[in-house]
Design a protein around this motif. Structure first.
Motif, PDB file in Angstrom:
ATOM      1  N   LEU A 211       0.837  -1.204   0.000  1.00 51.48           N
ATOM      2  CA  LEU A 211       0.000   0.000   0.000  1.00 51.48           C
ATOM      3  C   LEU A 211       0.870   1.252   0.000  1.00 51.48           C
ATOM      4  O   LEU A 211       0.595   2.222  -0.719  1.00 51.48           O
ATOM      5  N   GLY A 212       1.934   1.234   0.810  1.00 55.42           N
ATOM      6  CA  GLY A 212       2.839   2.379   0.875  1.00 55.42           C
ATOM      7  C   GLY A 212       3.495   2.691  -0.452  1.00 55.42           C
ATOM      8  O   GLY A 212       3.839   3.844  -0.733  1.00 55.42           O
ATOM      9  N   GLY A 213       3.671   1.659  -1.306  1.00 58.83           N
ATOM     10  CA  GLY A 213       4.190   1.908  -2.641  1.00 58.83           C
ATOM     11  C   GLY A 213       3.248   2.766  -3.458  1.00 58.83           C
ATOM     12  O   GLY A 213       3.668   3.677  -4.173  1.00 58.83           O
ATOM     13  N   GLY A 214       1.955   2.473  -3.364  1.00 59.48           N
ATOM     14  CA  GLY A 214       0.974   3.319  -4.033  1.00 59.48           C
ATOM     15  C   GLY A 214       0.956   4.724  -3.461  1.00 59.48           C
ATOM     16  O   GLY A 214       0.806   5.706  -4.199  1.00 59.48           O
ATOM     17  N   VAL A 215       1.121   4.825  -2.140  1.00 64.55           N
ATOM     18  CA  VAL A 215       1.124   6.141  -1.492  1.00 64.55           C
ATOM     19  C   VAL A 215       2.284   6.990  -2.002  1.00 64.55           C
ATOM     20  O   VAL A 215       2.101   8.162  -2.365  1.00 64.55           O
ATOM     21  N   VAL A 216       3.490   6.418  -2.062  1.00 63.54           N
ATOM     22  CA  VAL A 216       4.631   7.230  -2.499  1.00 63.54           C
ATOM     23  C   VAL A 216       4.569   7.518  -3.999  1.00 63.54           C
ATOM     24  O   VAL A 216       5.049   8.562  -4.451  1.00 63.54           O
ATOM     25  N   MET A 217       3.974   6.615  -4.790  1.00 66.92           N
ATOM     26  CA  MET A 217       3.738   6.954  -6.193  1.00 66.92           C
ATOM     27  C   MET A 217       2.820   8.163  -6.299  1.00 66.92           C
ATOM     28  O   MET A 217       3.028   9.050  -7.142  1.00 66.92           O
ATOM     29  N   GLN A 218       1.806   8.233  -5.441  1.00 65.88           N
ATOM     30  CA  GLN A 218       0.894   9.374  -5.460  1.00 65.88           C
ATOM     31  C   GLN A 218       1.607  10.646  -5.022  1.00 65.88           C
ATOM     32  O   GLN A 218       1.355  11.730  -5.578  1.00 65.88           O
TER      33      GLN A 218
ATOM     34  N   ASP B  76      -1.952   6.507 -14.166  1.00 65.60           N
ATOM     35  CA  ASP B  76      -1.547   6.107 -15.509  1.00 65.60           C
ATOM     36  C   ASP B  76      -0.769   7.211 -16.215  1.00 65.60           C
ATOM     37  O   ASP B  76      -0.477   7.105 -17.418  1.00 65.60           O
ATOM     38  N   ASP B  77      -0.412   8.257 -15.467  1.00 65.51           N
ATOM     39  CA  ASP B  77       0.310   9.376 -16.072  1.00 65.51           C
ATOM     40  C   ASP B  77       1.554   9.741 -15.270  1.00 65.51           C
ATOM     41  O   ASP B  77       1.981  10.895 -15.266  1.00 65.51           O
ATOM     42  N   LEU B  78       2.167   8.753 -14.631  1.00 67.36           N
ATOM     43  CA  LEU B  78       3.368   9.017 -13.845  1.00 67.36           C
ATOM     44  C   LEU B  78       4.482   9.586 -14.724  1.00 67.36           C
ATOM     45  O   LEU B  78       5.341  10.341 -14.253  1.00 67.36           O
ATOM     46  N   HIS B  79       4.449   9.244 -16.004  1.00 70.69           N
ATOM     47  CA  HIS B  79       5.485   9.706 -16.937  1.00 70.69           C
ATOM     48  C   HIS B  79       5.437  11.211 -17.172  1.00 70.69           C
ATOM     49  O   HIS B  79       6.380  11.781 -17.729  1.00 70.69           O
ATOM     50  N   THR B  80       4.376  11.876 -16.713  1.00 71.37           N
ATOM     51  CA  THR B  80       4.251  13.311 -16.965  1.00 71.37           C
ATOM     52  C   THR B  80       4.917  14.156 -15.885  1.00 71.37           C
ATOM     53  O   THR B  80       5.005  15.389 -16.051  1.00 71.37           O
ATOM     54  N   VAL B  81       5.363  13.555 -14.789  1.00 75.64           N
ATOM     55  CA  VAL B  81       5.899  14.360 -13.689  1.00 75.64           C
ATOM     56  C   VAL B  81       7.233  14.994 -14.090  1.00 75.64           C
ATOM     57  O   VAL B  81       7.973  14.471 -14.925  1.00 75.64           O
ATOM     58  N   ASP B  82       7.535  16.119 -13.457  1.00 77.66           N
ATOM     59  CA  ASP B  82       8.779  16.832 -13.690  1.00 77.66           C
ATOM     60  C   ASP B  82       9.154  17.552 -12.404  1.00 77.66           C
ATOM     61  O   ASP B  82       8.352  18.354 -11.906  1.00 77.66           O
ATOM     62  N   PRO B  83      10.332  17.256 -11.847  1.00 81.83           N
ATOM     63  CA  PRO B  83      11.391  16.375 -12.337  1.00 81.83           C
ATOM     64  C   PRO B  83      11.047  14.896 -12.171  1.00 81.83           C
ATOM     65  O   PRO B  83      10.091  14.555 -11.476  1.00 81.83           O
TER      66      PRO B  83
END
Length: 344
Positions: free
Chosen positions: A101-108, A242-249
């Motif tokens: 669950l914490g993996g999803g949290v840090v992805m968020q 589904d849009d993690l690739h859009t983050v910057d940096p």
């Protein structure tokens, strides 16, 4: 020496473990479902002295203020709590390590606040497309209402034993036996098993926390996620990145997993579609409409897209290991972790 304190944030009071004499780059560990910061105590000590470790309790777990979880926000209640804690600790940014669950949290956290994240480490993380109820590498919903996901997927006998504070090994569904069967790969025996059972039992049980509320539906298996609670927050109709690739940096990402994980897997023993395929849940509609969720495949697809957009990630698969590489294979886990920390 590990100490503990309660940190007041703008959102809630957060229980934090730390090693205060360390002054290096901060590393924040975020635990999984049905656990707490206790599961990272040994990892914190093993971390090289050049890093300053913290482990937080999420809301509804451990000794953090048990505020309700608004599942309609997906995992953002948890992620916003972590971001607020980083600020309350006086940190500009940190290395984030999330388990399950914490993996999803840090992805968020990365999705919403990329400047806070030096590196991101995912330990057997929940799929970026939520838990259950999706198919294929792109995470297509099997039902618009999320039928078969969320609180309705929790075993009621386990919830009953959790609520009663059962510490025994008398039932295969007791918290202790669930931990020994699924958190790790049998016959591995955690040295701190009793502490870990206490940690599991710190989970607040109810519709606002674990497992959450449910609503009936005509779709198989007859129950859909409500708007409250932990398991509903992981339902794919509430949580989807589904849009993690859009983050910057784009910080470096480490994805580390046990190859014999039974919780987060392409054939998860907690995915109702997979259990239906095995005959354990009746009236399964079949693989054409309700195949098992390919959780590992989905995570890889999202991270591949992240890499294609200019980010970097490394997948480390540890053989003969279950859901908890940091407990089961600590030397291999720490070697991988320190490598990615050195990149940030």
């Amino acid at each position: 020496m590990i100490t503990e304190r309660v940190v007041s944030t703008e959102r809630l009071a957060v229980h934090v473990l730390e090693i205060p004499e360390r002054t290096g780059a901060p590393v924040i560990f975020v635990h999984g479902n049905l656990s707490s910061s206790v599961f990272f105590r040994h990892t914190m000590v093993d971390l090289p002295d050049t890093y300053r470790p913290f482990a937080v309790d999420l809301r509804g777990f451990g000794d953090t203020e048990p505020k309700p979880v608004d599942a309609t926000r997906g995992l953002r209640d948890f992620a916003d709590d972590v971001a607020a804690t980083i600020g309350a600790l006086g940190l500009e940014s940190a290395h984030l390590v999330g388990w399950s669950l914490g993996g999803g949290v840090v992805m968020q956290v990365l999705r919403d606040n990329p400047a806070l994240v030096r590196t991101l480490t995912l330990i057997n993380p929940v799929s970026p497309y939520g838990y259950g109820g999706t198919r294929g590498a792109s995470g297509e919903l099997t039902d618009a209402e999320g039928a078969g996901t969320g609180a309705g997927a929790a075993n009621p006998d386990f919830v009953r034993l959790l609520r009663s504070g059962d510490r025994s090994a008398d039932s295969p569904l007791s918290p202790r036996q669930i931990m020994l069967t699924f958190y790790v790969k049998p016959p591995f025996q955690p040295t701190d098993a009793d502490l870990f059972v206490d940690s599991i039992l710190s989970t607040r049980v109810g519709e606002d926390n674990y497992p959450g509320d449910t609503v009936p539906t005509d779709a198989w298996p007859g129950v859909a996620p409500g708007p409250r609670g932990v398991l509903n927050a992981m339902s794919p109709n509430h949580f989807r990145i589904d849009d993690l690739h859009t983050v910057d940096p784009k910080p470096p990402i480490l994805w580390i997993r046990g190859t014999d994980d039974q919780i987060v897997s392409d054939t998860s023993m907690f995915d109702l579609a997979h259990l239906g395929q095995l005959g354990a849940v009746p009236d399964w509609p079949g693989a054409e409409t309700h195949p098992p969720q390919p959780m590992v495949t989905q995570t890889r697809a999202v991270l591949d897209q992240y890499a294609s957009a200019g980010g970097t990630y490394e997948e480390v698969a540890i053989a003969d290991c279950g859901h908890s590489p940091h407990l089961e294979k600590p030397a291999e886990f720490m070697a991988a972790l320190t490598t990615v920390l050195g990149k940030g």
